[in-house]
Write a protein that holds these residues in place. Structure first.
Motif, PDB file in Angstrom:
ATOM      1  N   GLN A 283      51.531  22.498  21.403  1.00 19.15           N
ATOM      2  CA  GLN A 283      50.133  22.489  21.835  1.00 19.15           C
ATOM      3  C   GLN A 283      49.905  23.492  22.966  1.00 19.15           C
ATOM      4  N   ILE A 284      48.705  24.091  22.958  1.00 12.22           N
ATOM      5  CA  ILE A 284      48.274  24.986  24.027  1.00 12.22           C
ATOM      6  C   ILE A 284      46.886  24.543  24.482  1.00 12.22           C
ATOM      7  N   GLU A 285      46.713  24.431  25.788  1.00 12.43           N
ATOM      8  CA  GLU A 285      45.390  24.119  26.324  1.00 12.43           C
ATOM      9  C   GLU A 285      45.057  25.116  27.429  1.00 12.43           C
TER      10      GLU A 285
ATOM     11  N   ARG B 169      46.482  33.368  21.677  1.00 10.51           N
ATOM     12  CA  ARG B 169      47.052  34.168  20.577  1.00 10.51           C
ATOM     13  C   ARG B 169      48.456  34.638  20.921  1.00 10.51           C
ATOM     14  N   ASP B 170      48.652  35.055  22.155  1.00 13.54           N
ATOM     15  CA  ASP B 170      49.951  35.578  22.575  1.00 13.54           C
ATOM     16  C   ASP B 170      51.046  34.540  22.372  1.00 13.54           C
ATOM     17  N   PHE B 171      50.770  33.301  22.712  1.00  8.72           N
ATOM     18  CA  PHE B 171      51.777  32.247  22.585  1.00  8.72           C
ATOM     19  C   PHE B 171      51.743  31.546  21.225  1.00  8.72           C
ATOM     20  N   GLY B 172      50.564  31.392  20.636  1.00  7.76           N
ATOM     21  CA  GLY B 172      50.441  30.582  19.432  1.00  7.76           C
ATOM     22  C   GLY B 172      50.250  31.342  18.142  1.00  7.76           C
ATOM     23  N   ASP B 173      50.114  32.676  18.224  1.00  5.05           N
ATOM     24  CA  ASP B 173      49.884  33.530  17.062  1.00  5.05           C
ATOM     25  C   ASP B 173      48.443  33.360  16.569  1.00  5.05           C
ATOM     26  N   GLU B 174      48.169  33.834  15.350  1.00  8.11           N
ATOM     27  CA  GLU B 174      46.790  33.927  14.883  1.00  8.11           C
ATOM     28  C   GLU B 174      46.201  32.554  14.555  1.00  8.11           C
ATOM     29  N   VAL B 175      44.873  32.484  14.655  1.00  7.30           N
ATOM     30  CA  VAL B 175      44.136  31.238  14.435  1.00  7.30           C
ATOM     31  C   VAL B 175      43.683  31.153  12.992  1.00  7.30           C
ATOM     32  N   ALA B 176      43.930  30.011  12.376  1.00  6.27           N
ATOM     33  CA  ALA B 176      43.535  29.799  10.989  1.00  6.27           C
ATOM     34  C   ALA B 176      42.165  29.142  10.874  1.00  6.27           C
ATOM     35  N   ASP B 177      41.840  28.267  11.822  1.00  2.49           N
ATOM     36  CA  ASP B 177      40.594  27.510  11.729  1.00  2.49           C
ATOM     37  C   ASP B 177      40.185  27.077  13.129  1.00  2.49           C
ATOM     38  N   LEU B 178      38.874  26.886  13.336  1.00  5.04           N
ATOM     39  CA  LEU B 178      38.409  26.432  14.649  1.00  5.04           C
ATOM     40  C   LEU B 178      37.119  25.647  14.522  1.00  5.04           C
ATOM     41  N   ALA B 179      36.836  24.875  15.554  1.00 13.15           N
ATOM     42  CA  ALA B 179      35.567  24.162  15.706  1.00 13.15           C
ATOM     43  C   ALA B 179      35.165  24.275  17.162  1.00 13.15           C
ATOM     44  N   ALA B 180      33.860  24.361  17.429  1.00 10.46           N
ATOM     45  CA  ALA B 180      33.420  24.592  18.802  1.00 10.46           C
ATOM     46  C   ALA B 180      32.164  23.789  19.114  1.00 10.46           C
TER      47      ALA B 180
ATOM     48  N   MET C 116      41.374  24.789  18.024  1.00  8.43           N
ATOM     49  CA  MET C 116      41.895  25.718  17.018  1.00  8.43           C
ATOM     50  C   MET C 116      43.181  25.213  16.382  1.00  8.43           C
ATOM     51  N   ARG C 117      43.389  25.586  15.134  1.00  8.99           N
ATOM     52  CA  ARG C 117      44.650  25.381  14.442  1.00  8.99           C
ATOM     53  C   ARG C 117      45.179  26.754  14.047  1.00  8.99           C
ATOM     54  N   HIS C 118      46.436  27.018  14.384  1.00  6.61           N
ATOM     55  CA  HIS C 118      47.023  28.341  14.170  1.00  6.61           C
ATOM     56  C   HIS C 118      47.818  28.394  12.870  1.00  6.61           C
ATOM     57  N   ASP C 119      48.039  29.611  12.393  1.00  9.11           N
ATOM     58  CA  ASP C 119      48.855  29.806  11.199  1.00  9.11           C
ATOM     59  C   ASP C 119      50.250  29.200  11.377  1.00  9.11           C
ATOM     60  N   SER C 120      50.736  29.210  12.609  1.00  8.51           N
ATOM     61  CA  SER C 120      52.073  28.697  12.903  1.00  8.51           C
ATOM     62  C   SER C 120      52.140  27.178  12.887  1.00  8.51           C
ATOM     63  N   GLY C 121      50.981  26.512  12.885  1.00 10.36           N
ATOM     64  CA  GLY C 121      50.951  25.055  12.960  1.00 10.36           C
ATOM     65  C   GLY C 121      50.625  24.536  14.347  1.00 10.36           C
TER      66      GLY C 121
ATOM     67  N   VAL D 228      48.455  23.664  17.574  1.00 11.32           N
ATOM     68  CA  VAL D 228      47.051  23.367  17.833  1.00 11.32           C
ATOM     69  C   VAL D 228      46.749  23.775  19.268  1.00 11.32           C
ATOM     70  N   SER D 229      45.512  24.228  19.497  1.00 16.25           N
ATOM     71  CA  SER D 229      45.153  24.703  20.826  1.00 16.25           C
ATOM     72  C   SER D 229      43.703  24.371  21.130  1.00 16.25           C
ATOM     73  N   GLN D 230      43.383  24.504  22.412  1.00 12.79           N
ATOM     74  CA  GLN D 230      42.033  24.223  22.873  1.00 12.79           C
ATOM     75  C   GLN D 230      41.731  25.109  24.075  1.00 12.79           C
ATOM     76  N   VAL D 231      40.519  25.660  24.104  1.00 16.43           N
ATOM     77  CA  VAL D 231      40.057  26.417  25.270  1.00 16.43           C
ATOM     78  C   VAL D 231      38.771  25.785  25.775  1.00 16.43           C
ATOM     79  N   THR D 232      38.784  25.381  27.039  1.00 13.67           N
ATOM     80  CA  THR D 232      37.628  24.803  27.708  1.00 13.67           C
ATOM     81  C   THR D 232      37.041  25.833  28.655  1.00 13.67           C
ATOM     82  N   SER D 233      35.735  26.031  28.596  1.00 17.89           N
ATOM     83  CA  SER D 233      35.074  27.008  29.456  1.00 17.89           C
ATOM     84  C   SER D 233      33.832  26.394  30.085  1.00 17.89           C
ATOM     85  N   THR D 234      33.565  26.766  31.321  1.00 20.66           N
ATOM     86  CA  THR D 234      32.301  26.398  31.951  1.00 20.66           C
ATOM     87  C   THR D 234      31.985  27.373  33.067  1.00 20.66           C
ATOM     88  N   SER D 235      30.692  27.606  33.269  1.00 20.51           N
ATOM     89  CA  SER D 235      30.218  28.419  34.384  1.00 20.51           C
ATOM     90  C   SER D 235      29.377  27.571  35.323  1.00 20.51           C
TER      91      SER D 235
END
Length: 313
Positions: free
Chosen positions: A142-144, A179-190, A211-216, A218-225
């Protein structure tokens, strides 16, 4: 060999990069900017010439490379000019405000076989390098990532038609690390919201992208301003390992095989990414930079996909 570089744009990022020129054996030879005064100030501080426009600077023929640090809405023209003149270039992100513009530049870069570097400086952060060493060949689960911040003071940042919005312009750094750690993304929801800084910006002030990556992985990016405090960080969970990378404090902490780890970075990613670019220009090696234009295009398109998918309440 001292690499002769012409700067297109003379704002804060141009000052940051040119401030490292001496350390990486580069020389500023020309500056052009939409603001004549800022171009003159930057040029005079480095003993360089001021040029009326980029075309004139390229036609002079004394450039080994170009530094492009213009607002997002201005990208495309200058990169294509560099390719037409066979000049390697370092460009700040985001690459553009449309996929079509960035893809056209990518095609021109590849046709001219240029050395390029895109300003994803976290690729060169000591804490990122150390995290890769600690992970080794462990299975990553997992990557967050997080970019928690206030509204940027840059005059163009708050308008989506000028900046691309937070995901494209700012959180792109975190998506690039995903991407650097998890490789390419296969699918996402936002999912996003626009509830707190509603008058200051015309895009989501908070979002979560899963996101779910080609490698298997799973990751998440949280953003706020909408935050009074800043948190730019990345959490990695792998077999026998949990790491927390803090890009504000420049520290890496966590546990590896039952042992606590703590590592403090040297806070020199801008210098290191520029040095890698300059060395690649000297050697004529487009593969040397860690974030060449074609690779950075995949990060850019990922942020565009995430922004397009945002379901804003």
């Amino acid at each position: 060999m001292t690499v002769a570089i012409g700067a297109i744009g003379a704002g804060g990022m141009a000052e940051t990069h040119t401030g490292n020129f001496d350390a990486v054996d580069a020389r500023l030879v020309g500056v052009c900017s939409r603001t004549e005064e800022s171009a003159r100030e930057l040029a005079e501080s480095h003993g360089a010439e001021t040029c009326p426009d980029a075309e004139t600077m390229f036609r002079k023929g004394d450039l080994d490379a170009a530094l492009v640090t213009v607002p997002p809405s201005a990208h495309g023209e200058y990169e294509r000019l560099a390719a037409e003149h066979g000049v390697d270039f370092f460009v700040e992100k985001p690459l553009a405000l449309s996929r079509e513009t960035a893809r056209d530049v990518r095609d021109a870069v590849e046709a001219a076989d240029l050395v390029t570097q895109v300003g994803h400086q976290f690729r060169y952060a000591d804490i990122v390098e150390r995290a890769h060493e600690l992970l080794g060949d462990r299975t990553l689960a997992q990557i967050e990532g997080r970019w928690v911040d206030a509204v940027s003071p840059l005059p163009w940042w708050s308008r989506k038609d000028r900046s691309g919005g937070q995901l494209v312009e700012q959180s792109a750094h975190v998506f690039d690390l995903v991407r650097d750690f998890g490789d390419e993304v296969a699918d996402l929801a936002a999912f996003g919201g626009h509830r707190v800084v509603t008058d200051e910006i015309d895009f989501a002030d908070a979002s979560v992208v899963a996101m779910r990556h080609d490698s298997g992985v799973v990751s998440q990016v949280t953003s706020t301003s909408a935050s009074p405090e800043k948190d730019v960080s990345l959490e990695l969970v792998a077999e026998g390992c949990r790491l927390e990378l803090d890009f504000v404090a420049h520290t890496l902490t966590g546990t590896v095989d039952g042992e606590s780890v703590r590592f403090e970075g040297e806070q020199r990613p801008y210098e290191k990414e520029l040095a890698a670019f300059v060395e690649a220009v000297e050697e004529g090696d487009p593969s040397r930079p860690r974030s060449p234009y074609p690779d950075a295009l995949r990060t850019f398109e990922l942020t565009m996909d995430a922004d397009d998918a945002l379901d804003i309440a």
